[in-house]
Design a protein around this motif. Structure first.
Motif, PDB file in Angstrom:
ATOM      1  N   UNK A 143      21.813   3.480 -17.270  1.00  0.00           N
ATOM      2  CA  UNK A 143      20.999   3.787 -15.779  1.00  0.00           C
ATOM      3  C   UNK A 143      19.841   2.886 -15.871  1.00  0.00           C
ATOM      4  N   UNK A 144      18.903   2.052 -16.828  1.00  0.00           N
ATOM      5  CA  UNK A 144      17.423   1.418 -16.385  1.00  0.00           C
ATOM      6  C   UNK A 144      18.519  -0.062 -15.962  1.00  0.00           C
ATOM      7  N   UNK A 145      17.685  -0.190 -14.672  1.00  0.00           N
ATOM      8  CA  UNK A 145      16.936  -1.231 -14.204  1.00  0.00           C
ATOM      9  C   UNK A 145      16.435  -2.688 -15.620  1.00  0.00           C
ATOM     10  N   UNK A 162       0.938  -1.356  -0.203  1.00  0.00           N
ATOM     11  CA  UNK A 162       0.069   0.114  -0.055  1.00  0.00           C
ATOM     12  C   UNK A 162       0.880   1.400   0.210  1.00  0.00           C
ATOM     13  N   UNK A 163       1.851   1.108   0.887  1.00  0.00           N
ATOM     14  CA  UNK A 163       2.653   2.520   0.865  1.00  0.00           C
ATOM     15  C   UNK A 163       3.619   2.015  -0.291  1.00  0.00           C
ATOM     16  N   UNK A 164       4.046   1.639  -1.008  1.00  0.00           N
ATOM     17  CA  UNK A 164       4.358   2.051  -2.616  1.00  0.00           C
ATOM     18  C   UNK A 164       3.798   1.476  -4.161  1.00  0.00           C
ATOM     19  N   UNK A 165       2.274   2.204  -3.766  1.00  0.00           N
ATOM     20  CA  UNK A 165       1.408   2.425  -4.840  1.00  0.00           C
ATOM     21  C   UNK A 165       2.116   3.699  -6.057  1.00  0.00           C
ATOM     22  N   UNK A 166       2.761   4.213  -5.369  1.00  0.00           N
ATOM     23  CA  UNK A 166       2.961   5.114  -6.667  1.00  0.00           C
ATOM     24  C   UNK A 166       4.511   4.627  -6.925  1.00  0.00           C
ATOM     25  N   UNK A 167       5.090   3.583  -6.701  1.00  0.00           N
ATOM     26  CA  UNK A 167       7.093   3.406  -7.973  1.00  0.00           C
ATOM     27  C   UNK A 167       6.342   3.063  -8.692  1.00  0.00           C
ATOM     28  N   UNK A 168       8.102   2.667  -9.267  1.00  0.00           N
ATOM     29  CA  UNK A 168       7.401   2.156 -10.642  1.00  0.00           C
ATOM     30  C   UNK A 168       9.273   1.811 -10.848  1.00  0.00           C
ATOM     31  N   UNK A 169       9.069   1.615 -12.705  1.00  0.00           N
ATOM     32  CA  UNK A 169      10.314   1.328 -12.287  1.00  0.00           C
ATOM     33  C   UNK A 169      10.864   2.377 -13.954  1.00  0.00           C
ATOM     34  N   UNK A 170      11.064   3.249 -13.866  1.00  0.00           N
ATOM     35  CA  UNK A 170      11.668   4.435 -14.913  1.00  0.00           C
ATOM     36  C   UNK A 170      12.547   4.305 -16.106  1.00  0.00           C
ATOM     37  N   UNK A 171      12.091   3.527 -17.365  1.00  0.00           N
ATOM     38  CA  UNK A 171      13.694   3.293 -18.096  1.00  0.00           C
ATOM     39  C   UNK A 171      13.668   4.303 -18.858  1.00  0.00           C
TER      40      UNK A 171
END
Length: 151
Positions: free
Chosen positions: A117-119, A73-82
Motif C-alpha cells: 500500500x506504499x507509494x 499552503x493548502x497542503x502543508x499537513x499532507x505527506x507520504x505514509x509508509x
C-alpha cells in the motif's frame, strides 16, 4: 559508522514514527518557500495548475504560479505514509494523454508505483518525442515506467 539516533529529518524531509509506520513530510520546506516569496499569509487552494507552460512561461502565467503556491499552503499537513507489515504486491499504474500538449503535440505521461500500500515512485512529464498514435504513446508510457524502476 556512527549511530546518530532516531531519524527525524533526511534531505529536507521530516520523518515522524508511529506504531503503523512512518510519515514523511516536506512541511518545513513548503513554509520556507512561502515565506521567501512573501505568500505565507495567502489563502489556501485545493487544486494545483500549470503543467504545460514550464518551458515557455509568460507574464500571464505568474498568476497561475501564485495559485500553485496557494495550493502548497493548502497542503502543508499532507505527506507520504509508509506503513509496516508484510509486502504482498508490486503495482504500477500509468496514464498518458496522446498529443495532449496543444503547443508541441507531445504526449504527457504519468505513472506511480506501489509496494504493498506504499507509494514509492511517481512521475509526470512530457514525452521526449511525438508519438504517431495513442498505442505508441501508451507503449512508451509503460516502458518508461518499468525501465525507471529497473534502474
Amino acid at each position: 559508522m556512527t549511530h546518530l539516533g532516531t531519524l527525524h529529518h533526511f534531505i529536507g524531509i521530516s520523518v515522524t514514527r508511529s506504531s503503523d509506520g512512518l510519515f514523511l513530510s516536506q512541511r518545513q520546506y513548503a513554509v520556507k518557500l512561502l515565506q521567501r516569496v512573501g505568500m505565507s499569509m495567502c489563502h489556501p487552494s485545493t487544486t494545483p495548475q500549470v503543467c504545460l507552460f514550464v518551458h515557455g512561461p509568460r507574464e500571464p502565467h505568474l498568476a497561475l504560479v501564485k495559485h500553485i503556491l496557494c495550493y502548497v499552503k493548502g497542503t502543508l499537513s499532507t505527506g507520504l505514509h509508509i506503513g509496516t507489515g508484510h509486502v504482498q504486491s508490486l503495482t504500477a499504474y500509468s496514464n498518458m494523454d496522446w498529443a495532449g500538449c496543444p503547443n508541441s503535440r507531445r504526449s504527457t505521461l504519468g505513472y506511480c508505483v506501489y509496494i504493498g500500500d506504499n507509494l514509492v515512485s511517481w512521475s509526470f512529464k512530457h514525452q521526449d518525442i511525438v508519438s504517431r498514435s495513442s498505442v505508441e504513446a501508451e507503449y512508451r508510457a509503460i516502458t518508461h515506467c518499468w525501465l525507471r524502476q529497473l534502474v
